[in-house]
Design an enzyme around this catalytic site. Structure first.
Site, PDB file in Angstrom:
ATOM      1  N   CYS A  13       0.828  -1.083  -0.064  1.00 28.59           N
ATOM      2  CA  CYS A  13       0.142   0.067   0.061  1.00 28.59           C
ATOM      3  C   CYS A  13       0.741   1.496   0.005  1.00 28.59           C
ATOM      4  O   CYS A  13       0.253   2.389   0.043  1.00 28.59           O
ATOM      5  CB  CYS A  13      -0.802  -0.018   1.079  1.00 28.59           C
ATOM      6  N   LYS A  15       3.447   2.146   2.086  1.00 30.62           N
ATOM      7  CA  LYS A  15       3.975   2.483   3.325  1.00 30.62           C
ATOM      8  C   LYS A  15       5.239   3.015   3.438  1.00 30.62           C
ATOM      9  O   LYS A  15       5.842   4.046   3.904  1.00 30.62           O
ATOM     10  CB  LYS A  15       3.951   1.347   4.473  1.00 30.62           C
ATOM     11  N   ASP A  86       9.753   2.358  10.448  1.00 34.84           N
ATOM     12  CA  ASP A  86       9.058   1.409   9.539  1.00 34.84           C
ATOM     13  C   ASP A  86       9.062   0.140   9.906  1.00 34.84           C
ATOM     14  O   ASP A  86       9.806  -0.280  10.657  1.00 34.84           O
ATOM     15  CB  ASP A  86       9.997   1.590   7.971  1.00 34.84           C
ATOM     16  N   GLU A  87       8.226  -0.839   9.246  1.00 35.32           N
ATOM     17  CA  GLU A  87       7.871  -2.321   9.781  1.00 35.32           C
ATOM     18  C   GLU A  87       7.672  -2.301  10.959  1.00 35.32           C
ATOM     19  O   GLU A  87       8.236  -3.215  11.685  1.00 35.32           O
ATOM     20  CB  GLU A  87       9.199  -3.108   9.259  1.00 35.32           C
ATOM     21  N   TYR A 189       3.702 -13.672  -0.694  1.00 31.68           N
ATOM     22  CA  TYR A 189       2.663 -13.257  -0.307  1.00 31.68           C
ATOM     23  C   TYR A 189       1.654 -12.231  -1.267  1.00 31.68           C
ATOM     24  O   TYR A 189       2.539 -11.982  -2.218  1.00 31.68           O
ATOM     25  CB  TYR A 189       2.852 -11.920   0.844  1.00 31.68           C
TER      26      TYR A 189
END
Ligand code: ZN
Length: 229
Positions: A13, A15, A86-87, A189
């Protein structure tokens, strides 16, 4: 007032792209930030986006203490105006609490970016604690799309082409972009809409189904209603 903000969404998306853009915008205004990430697809100590941009970052191990890292920077005379994290889904609950303390006691803005839920639709530990503590949660508005064209809201784990809903939350090499490996099987994924997540219909399964039309009960497009007249 400093804020703890969680930018959440599915995989794909955008990010990390937004994280990089935010760092760019802030530093263009003369603000100084610290960048953190964990298990980035490009390896350790780098924050990268699928669009090809990247920047050096502090790698977040389980024993990293955000409070100590920031205080150490400040005591060495460095300026810290904001954090980009992040993450953040992979952070521990304790680390999210340290980030909240950085906001409240040091007045530093903390912007976290992360995936909401794993391939079993369960919240990641870091995301769960961020939902509980963040001043704001912002769902990213660049929607990832399911193979059917609907907005993708779920992350599916695919092992050798087949979608699974059980297993470890994180496997080695998960975030490399090349996919991880479990028992020599290829793990990747795919983002899906909820309908296709629930039906376990990933793009590979959908292609197989359309190649053997008899498994579909009906298809309105190939059975047009004859015009009356
Ligand atoms: Zn779909």
């Amino acid at each position: 007032m400093a804020e703890l903000v969680f930018f959440s969404g599915t995989m794909d998306c955008g990010k990390s792209t937004l994280a990089l853009q935010m760092d760019h915008n802030q530093s263009a205004r003369g603000r100084v930030g610290l960048i953190f990430t964990k298990l980035d697809r490009m390896g350790e100590s780098v924050l990268s986006s699928r669009l090809g941009l990247s920047t050096p970052a502090h790698e977040v191990g389980d024993d990293l203490d955000f409070w100590e890292v920031v205080v150490e920077h400040l005591t060495h005379g460095a300026r810290v105006d904001y954090l980009i994290c992040d993450e953040a889904q992979f952070y521990t609950a304790a680390q999210v609490e340290q980030l909240a303390r950085v906001v409240d006691e040091l007045g530093i803005d903390v912007n976290c970016f992360g995936i909401t839920a794993d391939f079993r639709t369960e919240l990641f530990p870091g995301s769960k604690r961020l939902f509980e503590l963040a001043d704001r949660v912002q769902v990213l508005q660049v929607p990832a799309l399911c193979w059917c064209g609907e907005r993708a809201t779920h992350n599916a784990r695919i092992i050798d082409g087949v979608m699974v809903v059980e297993g470890e939350q994180v496997v080695v090499g998960d975030t490399s972009g090349e996919g991880g490996v479990i028992d020599e099987a290829h793990v990747e994924y795919e983002v899906l809409c909820r309908r296709h997540y629930m039906r376990r219909m990933n793009s590979h399964a959908a292609r197989l189904a359309s190649a053997t039309p008899d498994v579909l009960p009906f298809d309105l497009d190939v059975c047009p209603v004859p015009p009356r007249g």
